[in-house]
Design an enzyme around this catalytic site. Structure first.
Site, short mmCIF file in Angstrom:
data_model
loop_
_atom_site.label_atom_id
_atom_site.label_comp_id
_atom_site.label_asym_id
_atom_site.label_seq_id
_atom_site.Cartn_x
_atom_site.Cartn_y
_atom_site.Cartn_z
N ARG C 92 0.84 -1.22 0.00
CA ARG C 92 0.00 0.00 0.00
C ARG C 92 0.87 1.26 0.00
O ARG C 92 0.51 2.27 -0.63
CB ARG C 92 -0.95 0.00 1.21
CG ARG C 92 -2.33 -0.60 0.94
CD ARG C 92 -2.27 -2.02 0.59
NE ARG C 92 -3.53 -2.67 0.25
CZ ARG C 92 -3.55 -3.92 -0.17
NH1 ARG C 92 -2.45 -4.63 -0.32
NH2 ARG C 92 -4.71 -4.48 -0.48
N GLU C 95 2.12 1.61 -3.43
CA GLU C 95 1.03 2.04 -4.31
C GLU C 95 0.78 3.55 -4.19
O GLU C 95 0.45 4.21 -5.17
CB GLU C 95 -0.25 1.28 -3.95
CG GLU C 95 -1.36 1.42 -4.94
CD GLU C 95 -2.58 0.61 -4.53
OE1 GLU C 95 -3.08 0.78 -3.40
OE2 GLU C 95 -3.03 -0.22 -5.34
N SER C 118 14.92 15.20 0.78
CA SER C 118 15.95 14.22 1.14
C SER C 118 15.35 13.03 1.89
O SER C 118 14.46 13.19 2.72
CB SER C 118 17.02 14.87 2.01
OG SER C 118 18.03 13.93 2.32
#
Lengths: 152, 152, 152, 152, 152, 152, 152, 152, 152, 152
Positions: C92, C95, C118
């Site tokens: 997830r 995704e 960063s």
């Protein structure tokens, strides 16, 4: 916000050929390194307002064209070089990372501690040297800020 | 003829830790750059007979052990660094090739003609610089012989 | 210089279970965030000398064991998480990067200019919220220094 | 039912540039977060009927054009971001998942039990912070509903 | 926090064979579906305290062994099935997703709006049917909660 | 013999939108399941002569157009869904195969013996259920003929 | 339920070598084709109770050993052959699929309609032919049931 | 010297449809197998001068068109079939290689010695059989010259 | 029937080192080219009965050991060289195929017609040349039988 | 600086066909090997000013056209051959590297020491031999400068 069209790259290379200027000469006009200028041509770096003017004057390409593609947008970097590279020149650079990656890490961790060399706060240049036998040598210098891992 | 066993890498790192010598200090004893010494530790470079003696004396590891793994065999290079690298430090080097590969090619073809920078007739080093604000900068130099494509 | 052996991970998880301490409680003892502590357990972060002492006291694992694996070496980060992740929880997160990557870039370039957030000068934390219907929500915060691309 | 054509993305970015509105300002007009607005521009989120009207008024693009591409269809999400990302900004987000994925899982399983943080019942935002030295920091917040695995 | 060792899988399959119990019979003893029980055997689901007791009694494996591997840890799901699957039975399931994926999306978006069928708030079962010609048919049912994309 | 052009997909979706018919309503007119109709739209199933007539009448697209693309050719199945899918809805189906593949195989081998569930002698449907709390649930049923491995 | 251990493969090949029986001779004893016998050796087919007895008698390996690995379990097929194959003999078969795949599909769709040749309800054999010049030719026959796509 | 354009494939399929000739009937006119004819249509085999004439007469496509694409050039074979194939019919052939590759090698090495079955000095055909229950079976025959590895 | 164990490779290399024989000297004793001998060492070629005797005498390794691994089995070729190769020496050979593959095809099709150069009915050798400046050149010769595609 | 357009390749092949010259005849006119000429046609080698003139005269293509694509730019090598190659002729060359890569390395390291055979300071040719039985054999010669690894 998207990548520059390949058209700007062709336009700039054609104008550069007509001008007979080298990347080094263009670099002097922009106050930038020749590698940065070539990266600009490929849309892999961003042009400042001054860069736009200087490029336009040097190459005879309109400021509007250059600005729209290299200044108004933020470059979509890295997609131009196929990885692993098939191009022999670029492959050798890749091979250096592949062969010496662990050695660089060992030496740099010893010298600097736990962190990385930035590729953003970073500059690079290419130089040519000719030895006594007349052989040419290429020297690439990579200079990046050392960033220690934050403790949290 | 095969790759050195991971055992020699562990042995050398343990001995180096016990000796408190840095790669740079080892490099002075071998007359080699510290990156080359680290590459030797990982079995990514070949030791000469003199290197074997010097390493043995510096680290207190028997000459036989070192010779069998780093001198009698020819290194199987390149398999230690996963590509694309997941290690952040090594990834930044990879990213530099990815972002600037085409620009390096454009500048080097202009400067040298049709050819490549050798990764074999090649040396490299790492240096540290501290700027006025106290920030550390890493400088990596790559120096390779220019090889023009043969005409045939 | 190599990755910590999986043994230290098992040792630390077993000791943590015996101690009944949570990552958050360990985090308080080390003065570090619980995510950083979990990263230490997996050898994905480096322990300071103080971390070694605090971990040893909290978990009853010898300082020598911890120091050898988490402090004397520099972590070989990133190799533990398979990409693309098959683990549903980690997928997830992947995704989210896949679906919103371009949107993050567009918003951040607009807000900050040409650069990156960063992942090194960086911290992160996980929080839990329960809404009025009794549903739990997870909140992950990523905080990284903004690095503008150097002009060269 | 298919992905929006790249044309709508170009149209919206051009109109936004002409309007000089930022994503944050557009977000206020739509009552949505600026990241969601940028995702709309890339066809990675779905516009409601009200979003269509508000976008049309703010940007001077016809409602029909926007509706056909962003409201009548269901987005084909995730295909715009190449994985692993080559774009440096997006790569850092990917790297965070790669480096801290296991740590997030360990901490979240401890805090919430066996389940995942939803990427669907989910929102996100980007904030800017400037510290005392004048350094900018980016803060990304991910907030997702916790979904426990069903017992069956 | 890591994946269960393959040892527990072998132990459970051997004990099941000795017991001559089917997955369906085990499912009745645990109050779970037979697919969930098989997933438990492979360490792809988490056992509750009651599951541990019931499995231990049914199979004659000590509660300690089962608890340590299937209850104290959180499963590292998804890594057992190679993708694309080479196993013919599993490949057919993969092929169904490949051939009908877009059709499922079109129908589900029409029926439910913009969202996904959860694979977490989810259950599944396998049934057998024999038609009049004596042919066996397998019926797999997937039942997942519909999650609409959050507006943000 | 080649794949249908994307044009037929666009044509059919546009005609369907104009007709305001749902896939379920179209399915009634063709005597086919709505998933099969959506698969026809994507050229992933083959139309019979009767399907061509019924589709033409329902959608006002000429029989010739439909026949040439969906009836005279044999579909080139499977190339429309990228694997692993990036689309969140389709990914969840893929994830179910990834997480439960081995469990399905164990249960089905036990129930049916050595063989596979056919994806060719196969049908599927999607249903919607609303529970007492008003939550929607999606139910996908896969029904395939069981094929035992031939002995030879 | 898992793949047979490589040990059974080695055991069977060693026993076969000691027996000096060919696969064809073993095939006669089992009433199976020699290719099926070789597949059994590699754990890529399932042994019946009669196969176990016949193999045990022919090769002098205990029935228990054979039954446990080849009869009590259901084969985990397909994982033994690396794809694309590096082995030259197996690569040629792969190349035939690669070069003639579309032609097979065109001819079979024309001859049989919309469907597939089953690889489950399937048998295969290898024959040797010597032509008049003394050249050997290998003939592989693939015979599979034709499965038409179900209409739904 | 490059691959034939997809145009010739479309032209030939359209002409074949108009002619109502089957691949088998075309094969008789050319004195070639129907699979070879289908391979010609896809530009995966080379036409002789006689093939050009026969195809032209049978299909009413000009000799010039056919000769330019299928006779003057040398086919660029193998690029038309995606590997692993997503097309269900072609995937079954691929699966046969995957499942039985090692068994074929074992049997063929035993029967012929150390070598390969050629895919170049090679022919193939497809036949249809109907059994007593009315089920159709497809039979594919592969016939290749046996090439022993040279001793050198 | 499986690949030789890495043990035989180590055994042979150790015995060769002790014997101080070069591959060329071993080649003379076996009546084979030195490349074929090195391939034997890696289990990538098959030993004849005479090769076994000659190798045994030259290297002092028992005939039984050599026969079991290199003569009783049929080599599982090709799996030793990772592709794309990371090893710099092997990569250059790969690069030659990559850069000149299309040119070789164009020239060979012109010279020989439609077919391939066999890699089975094939021999190869490596020679060393020193030019007037003292530079060494490596010459690799590949000699394979030309196989025209069968007409069928 | 970019790759030549495919147009030049088509133009040159068409002109060569019209001229009825072979690559070997063109090679004589350019003073280059026929493989180099074919590589020029594919834009995989760089033309000198003399090559441009000679090609123009031999093929009747304007010097301007040839110069712009093959002389003013530096070739972007290696991207034309798909790896692993699907084309059977090119695959055999790839297979030779795959099967004999380790053997070449062992023999070359023994003969030359630690280094590589250059693919840049390199030439290659293709010859045809007919044996007493009338069989054609192809002989490919690769000749590259030996580059020892630099000591540093």
């Amino acid at each position: 916000m998207s990548a520059p069209s390949p058209a700007i790259t062709s336009t700039l290379f054609a104008a550069k050929k007509a001008s007979t200027l080298s990347f080094a000469q263009l670099g002097e006009k922009l106050g930038r390194d020749e590698v940065a200028v070539a990266a600009l041509f490929y849309g892999q770096a961003r042009a400042s307002a001054e860069d736009v003017t200087a490029l336009s004057q040097a190459l005879g390409v309109s400021e509007e064209t250059i600005r729209a593609e290299l200044c108004d947008t933020f470059p979509n970097r890295g997609h131009l070089t196929e990885m692993p590279p098939r191009e022999p020149l670029i492959y050798r650079l890749y091979e250096i990372v592949q062969n010496y990656g662990m050695a660089y890490k060992a030496v740099m961790n010893e010298k600097f501690g736990d962190g990385i060399m930035s590729a953003i706060a970073f500059s690079t240049k290419v130089e040519k040297e000719v030895d006594e036998q007349g052989n040419a040598w290429a020297i690439i210098t990579l200079r990046g800020k050392w960033l220690p891992f934050s403790r949290f």
